[in-house]
Design an enzyme around this catalytic site. Sequence first.
Site, PDB file in Angstrom:
ATOM      1  N   SER A 158      78.417  48.788  49.478  1.00 11.40           N
ATOM      2  CA  SER A 158      79.629  49.180  48.749  1.00 11.40           C
ATOM      3  C   SER A 158      79.353  50.528  48.103  1.00 11.40           C
ATOM      4  O   SER A 158      78.177  50.908  47.927  1.00 11.40           O
ATOM      5  CB  SER A 158      79.922  48.124  47.672  1.00 11.40           C
ATOM      6  N   TYR A 171      77.740  42.478  40.831  1.00 10.81           N
ATOM      7  CA  TYR A 171      78.159  42.879  42.195  1.00 10.81           C
ATOM      8  C   TYR A 171      77.467  44.180  42.573  1.00 10.81           C
ATOM      9  O   TYR A 171      76.883  44.308  43.657  1.00 10.81           O
ATOM     10  CB  TYR A 171      79.683  43.036  42.227  1.00 10.81           C
TER      11      TYR A 171
HETATM   12  P1  NDP Z   1      86.989  38.421  51.286  1.00 12.94           P
HETATM   13  O1  NDP Z   1      87.028  37.879  49.911  1.00 12.94           O
HETATM   14  O2  NDP Z   1      88.257  38.636  52.040  1.00 12.94           O
HETATM   15  O3  NDP Z   1      86.036  37.519  52.216  1.00 12.94           O
HETATM   16  C1  NDP Z   1      84.797  37.094  51.739  1.00 12.94           C
HETATM   17  C2  NDP Z   1      84.182  36.128  52.735  1.00 12.94           C
HETATM   18  O4  NDP Z   1      82.961  35.620  52.151  1.00 12.94           O
HETATM   19  C3  NDP Z   1      85.068  34.907  52.994  1.00 12.94           C
HETATM   20  O5  NDP Z   1      84.906  34.498  54.333  1.00 12.94           O
HETATM   21  C4  NDP Z   1      84.489  33.887  52.024  1.00 12.94           C
HETATM   22  O6  NDP Z   1      84.727  32.544  52.379  1.00 12.94           O
HETATM   23  C5  NDP Z   1      83.017  34.204  52.162  1.00 12.94           C
HETATM   24  N1  NDP Z   1      82.262  33.611  51.054  1.00 12.94           N
HETATM   25  C6  NDP Z   1      82.389  33.864  49.730  1.00 12.94           C
HETATM   26  N2  NDP Z   1      81.580  33.068  49.022  1.00 12.94           N
HETATM   27  C7  NDP Z   1      80.919  32.293  49.920  1.00 12.94           C
HETATM   28  C8  NDP Z   1      79.982  31.246  49.809  1.00 12.94           C
HETATM   29  N3  NDP Z   1      79.562  30.790  48.625  1.00 12.94           N
HETATM   30  N4  NDP Z   1      79.518  30.669  50.933  1.00 12.94           N
HETATM   31  C9  NDP Z   1      79.959  31.063  52.151  1.00 12.94           C
HETATM   32  N5  NDP Z   1      80.883  32.038  52.319  1.00 12.94           N
HETATM   33  C10 NDP Z   1      81.355  32.627  51.218  1.00 12.94           C
HETATM   34  O7  NDP Z   1      86.157  39.788  51.150  1.00 12.94           O
HETATM   35  P2  NDP Z   1      86.069  41.110  52.045  1.00 12.94           P
HETATM   36  O8  NDP Z   1      86.394  40.825  53.459  1.00 12.94           O
HETATM   37  O9  NDP Z   1      86.751  42.177  51.326  1.00 12.94           O
HETATM   38  O10 NDP Z   1      84.501  41.429  51.882  1.00 12.94           O
HETATM   39  C11 NDP Z   1      83.577  41.344  52.945  1.00 12.94           C
HETATM   40  C12 NDP Z   1      82.357  42.147  52.541  1.00 12.94           C
HETATM   41  O11 NDP Z   1      82.707  43.518  52.377  1.00 12.94           O
HETATM   42  C13 NDP Z   1      81.740  41.707  51.204  1.00 12.94           C
HETATM   43  O12 NDP Z   1      80.333  41.743  51.304  1.00 12.94           O
HETATM   44  C14 NDP Z   1      82.217  42.770  50.232  1.00 12.94           C
HETATM   45  O13 NDP Z   1      81.346  42.915  49.150  1.00 12.94           O
HETATM   46  C15 NDP Z   1      82.250  43.996  51.128  1.00 12.94           C
HETATM   47  N6  NDP Z   1      83.116  45.081  50.670  1.00 12.94           N
HETATM   48  C16 NDP Z   1      84.480  44.946  50.697  1.00 12.94           C
HETATM   49  C17 NDP Z   1      85.295  45.991  50.286  1.00 12.94           C
HETATM   50  C18 NDP Z   1      86.791  45.894  50.315  1.00 12.94           C
HETATM   51  O14 NDP Z   1      87.473  46.843  49.884  1.00 12.94           O
HETATM   52  N7  NDP Z   1      87.387  44.802  50.782  1.00 12.94           N
HETATM   53  C19 NDP Z   1      84.732  47.262  49.828  1.00 12.94           C
HETATM   54  C20 NDP Z   1      83.275  47.309  49.847  1.00 12.94           C
HETATM   55  C21 NDP Z   1      82.520  46.249  50.272  1.00 12.94           C
HETATM   56  P3  NDP Z   1      86.143  31.785  52.012  1.00 12.94           P
HETATM   57  O15 NDP Z   1      87.099  32.182  53.105  1.00 12.94           O
HETATM   58  O16 NDP Z   1      85.770  30.361  52.035  1.00 12.94           O
HETATM   59  O17 NDP Z   1      86.566  32.280  50.654  1.00 12.94           O
END
Ligand code: NDP
Length: 250
Positions: A158, A171
């Site tokens: 990030s 985070y």
């Molecule tokens: P979302 O919240 O849309 O998706 C997160 C995913 O992680 C979901 O599939 C969620 O599962 C899963 N998850 C969360 N907690 C757990 C857990 N305890 N066990 C298993 N799975 C888990 O996030 P994004 O798609 O936005 O983020 C994806 C990555 O990109 C992350 O690492 C984030 O930090 C990074 N990122 C995103 C940015 C953005 O602007 N979106 C910017 C910079 C980095 P469930 O469906 O069950 O909730």
Amino acid sequence: MSIDPKTYEYANDVLKGRIILITGATDGIGKALALHAATLGAQVILHGRNTGKLEAIYDEIESIDGAPRPSIAVLDLATADGDAYSALGKSIEDEFGRLDGLVHNAGILGQRLSLEQYDPGEWQKVLHVNLTAPFVITQQLIPALRNSEDPSIIFTSSGVGRVGKPFWGAYSVSKFGTESMSQILANENRHTSLRSNCINPGPVRTNMRLEAYPAEDRDALKKPGEILAAYVYLLGPDSKGVTGESFDIQ
Ligand code: NDP
């Protein structure tokens, strides 16, 4: 000529024959990547914590013409114990014999508070899900990755993984740690074919982004399906030899 991962262009079977595990494949970027990788010929192992959401994506991939049948790996990264992680590694080795790609995508945002106010329990949970769980998964899956001719690991970083902005707490710390973990792994494996790189997706229209910026104009943000070229590049053959890098893809 060097390739720009952001604008990478690829054949529609570029991931054919590759076995790729994507964590957090149930929503946002991970879900879009799972669907896209399957259309490009990858056999995708869908990781998530919610069986219903995993089954829905499984069915979506099954309905894609020509896409290999995916698999499902259920593991709650907040609560799983050591045995569950080793069972994951063993089941992949037993079922597939190897792993070609590992995308650490699952993550949680945690609180948006100052360090003075940050709850220590929440701090521990964010560091566990975002940093410790990817470490343990990597450790358990390295044997299967070593059985691949061209293994690639992607960690998700990030902008706050490089700059300590106020109120990004655990985070941000977890993403700094992620950058360092990817570099350490890359440097420990310079003499092997295993490569490790980070992607910073930039702002993407997902639930996490909405949680971080509730007042933002969502329509101005790219959708998950629009930022996948760099992931495909790093998972496919054209990035062979690329390791220890961190890519901003917007
Ligand atoms: P979302 O919240 O849309 O998706 C997160 C995913 O992680 C979901 O599939 C969620 O599962 C899963 N998850 C969360 N907690 C757990 C857990 N305890 N066990 C298993 N799975 C888990 O996030 P994004 O798609 O936005 O983020 C994806 C990555 O990109 C992350 O690492 C984030 O930090 C990074 N990122 C995103 C940015 C953005 O602007 N979106 C910017 C910079 C980095 P469930 O469906 O069950 O909730």
